[in-house]
Every structure is written in structure tokens, then in C-alpha cells.
Design an enzyme around this catalytic site. Structure first.
Site, PDB file in Angstrom:
ATOM      1  N   ARG A  99     -10.304  -9.352 -43.333  1.00  0.00           N
ATOM      2  CA  ARG A  99     -11.636  -9.677 -42.828  1.00  0.00           C
ATOM      3  C   ARG A  99     -11.547 -10.964 -42.007  1.00  0.00           C
ATOM      4  O   ARG A  99     -10.838 -11.899 -42.386  1.00  0.00           O
ATOM      5  CB  ARG A  99     -12.645  -9.867 -43.973  1.00  0.00           C
ATOM      6  CG  ARG A  99     -13.136  -8.581 -44.608  1.00  0.00           C
ATOM      7  CD  ARG A  99     -14.018  -7.784 -43.667  1.00  0.00           C
ATOM      8  NE  ARG A  99     -14.527  -6.543 -44.252  1.00  0.00           N
ATOM      9  CZ  ARG A  99     -13.934  -5.369 -44.149  1.00  0.00           C
ATOM     10  NH1 ARG A  99     -12.792  -5.265 -43.506  1.00  0.00           N
ATOM     11  NH2 ARG A  99     -14.480  -4.290 -44.675  1.00  0.00           N
ATOM     12  N   GLU A 106     -13.509 -17.086 -29.652  1.00  0.00           N
ATOM     13  CA  GLU A 106     -12.658 -18.278 -29.606  1.00  0.00           C
ATOM     14  C   GLU A 106     -11.178 -17.966 -29.796  1.00  0.00           C
ATOM     15  O   GLU A 106     -10.326 -18.821 -29.576  1.00  0.00           O
ATOM     16  CB  GLU A 106     -13.104 -19.301 -30.657  1.00  0.00           C
ATOM     17  CG  GLU A 106     -13.069 -18.806 -32.093  1.00  0.00           C
ATOM     18  CD  GLU A 106     -14.404 -18.263 -32.540  1.00  0.00           C
ATOM     19  OE1 GLU A 106     -14.739 -18.443 -33.734  1.00  0.00           O
ATOM     20  OE2 GLU A 106     -15.110 -17.659 -31.717  1.00  0.00           O
ATOM     21  N   HIS A 132     -10.193  -3.994 -34.263  1.00  0.00           N
ATOM     22  CA  HIS A 132     -10.558  -3.452 -35.573  1.00  0.00           C
ATOM     23  C   HIS A 132     -10.048  -2.026 -35.733  1.00  0.00           C
ATOM     24  O   HIS A 132     -10.807  -1.085 -35.990  1.00  0.00           O
ATOM     25  CB  HIS A 132     -12.075  -3.513 -35.787  1.00  0.00           C
ATOM     26  CG  HIS A 132     -12.456  -3.516 -37.238  1.00  0.00           C
ATOM     27  ND1 HIS A 132     -13.754  -3.562 -37.669  1.00  0.00           N
ATOM     28  CD2 HIS A 132     -11.701  -3.480 -38.366  1.00  0.00           C
ATOM     29  CE1 HIS A 132     -13.796  -3.570 -38.979  1.00  0.00           C
ATOM     30  NE2 HIS A 132     -12.556  -3.517 -39.437  1.00  0.00           N
TER      31      HIS A 132
END
Length: 389
Positions: A230, A259, A271
């Protein structure tokens, strides 16, 4: 007939576990009995009064309002291990590309595709993409659940030394974990010894920003960090600082955040952890079977908010009661059943943190069933009652 609403595309092989005789799949149902989803964010959804269960076709449930479901006696099911192999394979891919600069090299070759001296340029330029082998290096695995165990065992097969840490190691995971994996007493010990570190823990209030300035300060210089669990487990500001200091040489993650983009030594994938047809099918089958068993028989398995509680169906009616986990509840429930002269064939009561769940198999039921249910609801701390015949 139970109405099931899907909030994402769910593999048909899973939905086939919900036979048409008893289940209706309606993707637009306003008052479903059950919900199956993958990544859809439910936090802003109203939970209708008929809703009895939510099933997440995956391991994480961050996109489900678990606390609100708990308050209404709604089990939230998931599919632990259903996508474990898919994530394991992606972690191993991340491990290799963190070392061998495969992505950088491939992009560079594409950039010189029009060179008239392509072969010469490749031979002279490939030295810029040298990277170490993983053989003989140490991999630290933080979290030894279904995925962590698979990664640890696979890394041993690659010839790595493996050190793992999990203060909540389950008996099932312990059985599957190779005895060659060194057990650490703390995360600090893992990060201090490891050339490569991979994270496999859930994201919650306690684990958010597990990798922060303090832990990076104890990390072996030049380590490569992999995060396919995560995004919130790593403090990005602390990570970038650790990379500037040479503590982390490369970061590979499956959780894109602005970022992290544009950095030479950070590789971000979109993902992809569970994005395999096999994983999607496995998870769909698991949660459909869990949902079916709960709606049919009141059995609970693999719920993140309620305890496992199953009783094989024997043809007799059963009543399920979920309630807050406080003392003397069995006595209060028993008093109601005594009042209606119900002989209990079997009673199973299990608890999980602040919630408890009962399956009560009955030899007989009174004629005034509605009054029985009303009296059970009158007990303080009872959240939900179901009568299953």
C-alpha cells in the site's frame, strides 16, 4: 431471492457461483442484499436497509466503509490469498528490475532507434546500465502473510538469504514458510541487514508511514526498497530524503503518486499487483462463495470485521445474532429462547475485537416468530438478527 449489486466488473466465473434460482445480479439495484466490488470507493455510498453483506474481490478493504458496516451488522468479506501469486510474481519482477536497470536500458535503446550506428552505440552504451545480481544478497521481508511467505520462499530459490519479520505470524503462514528464512525480532533488525526490502503489511492508522525518517535512519546504506502492499506505508518525503542521502538506492512501487514521478531511481507501476486474469477469477470465486454461504446459512469466513463462525447446514432452522462483544450476552440470548420454548440443537459464539457473532441452530420455532426477533433486538448490544429456514 437475493439481489446482488456489482460495483465493478466481476469475473463471470465468480458470479456463476451465485445460481439464478436464488440470486439476481443487478448492477443498478438501489436496495441490494449484497454487494460485490473490487476497487470502487464505497465511502460516499449510502448503505441501504436491506444490505446484509459486502464482498471485496481482493485482499485490501480500504475502499470499503468497514466501520459503518460493523455498526449495522454487515460483514465485509475479502479474498486473502486470492491474488497472492500474482503479487508475488510482480514483486519478483520488481526485485530484478531494481537491480539490473532493465527499464532504463530498454528506454535508452528505444531512444536511439534511428541511429545509423545502432549496434556500435549499444555496445558502447550498455555499460551505463550495469546492475548487481541478487544471488547471495539479503532480502528483508516485512509482513509474512500469504504474499510475504510466497515472496520469501521464492527468494530462497533465487539464491538469496532471507530475513523476515512479522509479530502476528499466523499458524497457517508459519506452516508454509521455509525454515531457511531467518526470523527477526524487529523491523529495525531487518532494514539494518537487508540489501533489498519488500513490504507486505496492511495499511491502517498504526502502519501508516511505517517507513519514516526514523526507520530510514536505521536502514543499510544503498538498500533497494519494494512496496507492492500500500502506498501510505512509505512516507514519500522521508523516502526522497533517504534517497538523497544514499540510504535508498532505488524504490519500486505499485502505487503512483505525483511526487514519485520523474525520479531516475524510482520506478512506478500503475497498480498492477492483482491485474491478472487468474487473480481476478480466484478472488471473484472466493468472495462469491463467501457471500453465498453467508446469505444462505449465516456462515462467516474471511470477514475483516466479524469473526469466522461456521456451522454445517443440517436442515434445521437457524438464527444468527451479531452484537457488541460484552459479558453475559449468551445468558441474555438463552433467556429469550427459553421464553419461547425453543430447544437449541447447536450454538456457536465467536468474537473478534469489539464484535461477536452467534449461529443458533434450533429444533423448533414458535408460531410468533416476529415477536421472537423483536425480543432479541430488545437486548442491549444486539446489532442484527437473521432468521434462516
Amino acid at each position: 431471492m437475493f439481489t446482488i449489486r456489482t460495483l465493478n466488473n466481476i469475473a463471470p466465473i465468480g458470479l456463476h457461483k451465485l445460481p439464478d434460482k436464488h440470486f439476481k445480479i443487478d448492477n443498478n439495484a438501489e436496495n441490494p442484499d449484497g454487494i460485490i466490488l473490487r476497487s470502487f470507493d464505497m465511502h460516499n455510498m449510502e448503505l441501504n436497509d436491506r444490505l446484509m453483506a459486502v464482498a471485496r474481490a481482493g485482499a485490501g478493504t480500504n475502499n470499503v466503509p468497514v466501520e459503518r458496516c460493523s455498526q449495522r451488522g454487515i460483514p465485509v468479506f475479502n479474498a486473502p490469498g486470492g491474488n497472492a501469486n500474482a503479487v508475488k510474481e510482480l514483486v519478483l519482477t520488481g526485485l530484478l528490475i531494481s537491480s539490473r536497470r532493465i527499464v532504463d536500458g530498454s528506454q535508452w535503446v528505444q531512444s536511439i532507434a534511428n541511429s545509423e550506428t545502432l549496434e556500435k552505440d549499444i555496445e558502447s552504451g550498455k555499460k551505463n546500465f550495469i546492475g548487481p545480481e541478487v544471488l547471495g544478497k539479503t532480502l528483508g521481508v516485512i509482513g509474512l502473510g500469504a504474499i510475504g511467505v510466497l515472496v520469501a520462499n521464492a527468494a530462497l530459490d533465487l539464491g538469496m538469504d532471507v530475513i523476515g519479520y512479522d509479530p502476528f505470524l499466523s499458524l497457517e503462514s508459519a506452516w508454509h514458510l521455509s525454515p531457511s528464512v531467518e526470523k527477526a525480532d524487529s523491523m529495525e533488525e531487518v532494514v539494518a541487514k537487508s540489501d533489498y526490502i519488500t513490504i507486505h503489511i496492511p495499511l491502517n492508522a498504526k502502519t501508516k508511514n511505517t517507513f519514516n525518517d526514523d526507520l530510514f535512519g536505521k536502514t543499510k546504506k544503498g538498500a533497494r526498497l519494494l512496496n507492492f502492499a500500500r502506498g501510505g506505508l512509505v512516507d514519500n518525503t522521508a523516502l526522497l530524503s533517504a534517497m538523497e542521502q544514499g540510504i535508498i538506492s532505488r524504490y519500486i512501487t505499485d502505487f503512483p503518486e505525483k511526487e514519485l514521478l520523474g525520479h531516475e531511481n524510482i520506478i512506478v507501476t500503475p497498480h498492477l499487483g492483482a491485474s491478472t486474469p487468474e487473480s481476478e477469477e480466484n478472488c471473484a470465486i472466493m468472495v462469491a462463495e463467501e457471500l453465498r454461504d453467508y446469505l444462505y446459512f449465516g456462515n462467516i469466513k474471511n470477514s475483516v470485521n466479524f469473526p469466522n463462525c461456521t456451522v454445517p447446514y443440517n436442515g434445521k432452522p437457524r438464527i444468527t445474532v451479531s452484537h457488541r462483544n460484552i459479558v453475559n450476552m449468551i445468558g441474555q440470548l438463552g433467556a429469550v429462547f427459553t421464553k419461547y420454548s425453543i430447544n437449541i440443537d447447536k450454538l456457536v459464539n465467536n468474537s473478534k475485537c469489539e464484535l461477536a457473532y452467534n449461529i443458533i441452530v434450533c429444533d423448533n420455532l414458535p408460531e410468533n416468530e416476529a415477536e421472537l426477533i423483536q425480543d432479541l433486538y430488545a437486548i442491549n448490544s444486539v446489532i442484527k438478527v437473521r432468521l434462516l429456514k
